[in-house]
Motif scaffolding. Structure first.
Motif, mmCIF file in Angstrom:
data_model
loop_
_atom_site.group_PDB
_atom_site.id
_atom_site.type_symbol
_atom_site.label_atom_id
_atom_site.label_comp_id
_atom_site.label_asym_id
_atom_site.label_seq_id
_atom_site.Cartn_x
_atom_site.Cartn_y
_atom_site.Cartn_z
ATOM 1 N N THR A 105 52.222 14.835 23.505
ATOM 2 C CA THR A 105 53.295 15.202 24.439
ATOM 3 C C THR A 105 54.601 14.473 24.147
ATOM 4 N N MET A 106 54.552 13.515 23.208
ATOM 5 C CA MET A 106 55.721 12.679 22.907
ATOM 6 C C MET A 106 56.144 11.876 24.136
ATOM 7 N N SER A 107 55.202 11.601 24.995
ATOM 8 C CA SER A 107 55.426 10.791 26.188
ATOM 9 C C SER A 107 54.455 9.608 26.121
ATOM 10 N N SER A 138 46.709 12.056 30.244
ATOM 11 C CA SER A 138 48.149 12.231 30.050
ATOM 12 C C SER A 138 48.925 11.770 31.273
ATOM 13 N N SER A 139 50.128 11.318 31.034
ATOM 14 C CA SER A 139 50.993 10.922 32.144
ATOM 15 C C SER A 139 51.274 12.116 33.048
ATOM 16 N N TYR A 140 51.291 13.321 32.486
ATOM 17 C CA TYR A 140 51.499 14.525 33.296
ATOM 18 C C TYR A 140 50.339 14.719 34.274
ATOM 19 N N GLY A 141 49.119 14.466 33.794
ATOM 20 C CA GLY A 141 47.949 14.602 34.648
ATOM 21 C C GLY A 141 47.915 13.557 35.742
ATOM 22 N N ILE A 142 48.205 12.305 35.390
ATOM 23 C CA ILE A 142 48.205 11.238 36.395
ATOM 24 C C ILE A 142 49.338 11.468 37.394
ATOM 25 N N TYR A 143 50.489 11.909 36.914
ATOM 26 C CA TYR A 143 51.598 12.215 37.827
ATOM 27 C C TYR A 143 51.185 13.313 38.814
ATOM 28 N N ALA A 144 50.588 14.380 38.290
ATOM 29 C CA ALA A 144 50.213 15.515 39.142
ATOM 30 C C ALA A 144 49.159 15.119 40.172
ATOM 31 N N THR A 145 48.143 14.354 39.758
ATOM 32 C CA THR A 145 47.039 14.048 40.668
ATOM 33 C C THR A 145 47.303 12.858 41.576
ATOM 34 N N LEU A 164 57.006 15.567 34.957
ATOM 35 C CA LEU A 164 56.781 14.128 34.920
ATOM 36 C C LEU A 164 58.022 13.406 35.420
ATOM 37 N N LYS A 165 57.860 12.678 36.503
ATOM 38 C CA LYS A 165 58.928 11.833 37.050
ATOM 39 C C LYS A 165 58.331 10.435 37.226
ATOM 40 N N SER A 166 58.470 9.627 36.202
ATOM 41 C CA SER A 166 57.817 8.319 36.174
ATOM 42 C C SER A 166 58.304 7.359 37.251
#
Length: 178
Positions: A105-107, A138-145, A164-166
Motif C-alpha cells: 500500500t506504500m503506507s 494493514s493500517s487501512y484495516g486497523i483504521y476501519a475497525t 486512512l486518517k492516522s
C-alpha cells in the motif's frame, strides 16, 4: 521494531480481552484473568481491563480517543497496545506489538497478536486455519475497525474504501509498558 510480547490464543469465543491482557503480562492464565474480569462486570469493558492492568504493569494509560499515530508512538516507546475494534459483530480485541512499512500500500501496517486467528479484512472474518501470532494488518484495516467505524458492517465498508486518517482520534487504546 516489535515489542517483545508473548502470543497467547484465546481458548473460546469470549476471552479475547483476557488473552490480550495475558500477552502483556507474560502469562497463559487467560481463563483466570477472564474469571476475575467477569466477576466485576463485562470482561471487555475498558475500565475493568484498565483496573486489572494498572497495578500489574510498570506503566498504563488508556486513551478513549486515541489515533493510529498515538499507537505508533507508544510502540516506538517500547509499549504494547491493546486495541478494541469491530472485527466481529460484537467486537474483538487485539494486541499491537509493532509496525513497519507496507510495500503493497506504500503506507504502513501493524504487527499484531490476534488471539483468535489471522483476520481476513476483505471477507470480514478470521481464518481459523492460521495463527494470529505476529500477523501483519494493514493500517487501512486497523483504521476501519478500530478508529473510524460505528459497527462491524461500517468497518467493512470503510475498509473497501481504503480510507486512512492516522491522526483521527476515536480508538480505544490501552498503552502498556511492562
Amino acid at each position: 521494531m516489535a515489542t517483545k510480547t508473548i502470543y497467547v490464543p484465546q481458548p473460546d469465543g469470549d476471552s479475547c480481552q483476557s488473552a490480550c491482557i495475558a500477552m502483556v503480562l507474560d502469562t497463559t492464565d487467560v481463563l483466570g484473568i477472564y474469571a476475575d474480569l467477569s466477576s466485576k462486570g463485562i470482561a471487555g469493558t475498558p475500565s475493568l481491563m484498565g483496573d486489572y492492568l494498572e497495578p500489574r504493569v510498570k506503566s498504563y494509560k488508556f486513551l478513549m480517543d486515541g489515533s493510529l499515530n498515538d499507537a505508533k508512538k507508544a510502540l516506538d516507546d517500547g509499549c504494547a497496545v491493546i486495541a478494541h475494534g469491530w472485527f466481529t459483530p460484537i467486537g474483538h480485541i487485539i494486541t499491537l506489538i509493532g509496525y513497519e512499512a507496507d510495500p503493497v500500500t506504500m503506507s504502513y501496517r501493524f504487527i499484531v497478536h490476534d488471539p483468535f486467528a489471522e483476520y481476513n479484512f476483505p471477507d470480514g472474518d478470521h481464518d481459523e486455519s492460521k495463527s494470529g501470532e505476529s500477523v501483519r494488518y494493514s493500517s487501512y484495516g486497523i483504521y476501519a475497525t478500530c478508529v473510524a467505524s460505528a459497527d462491524y458492517d461500517h468497518a467493512r465498508d470503510l475498509y473497501t474504501q481504503k480510507t486512512l486518517k492516522s491522526n483521527e482520534q476515536n480508538a480505544w487504546l490501552h498503552i502498556i509498558q511492562n
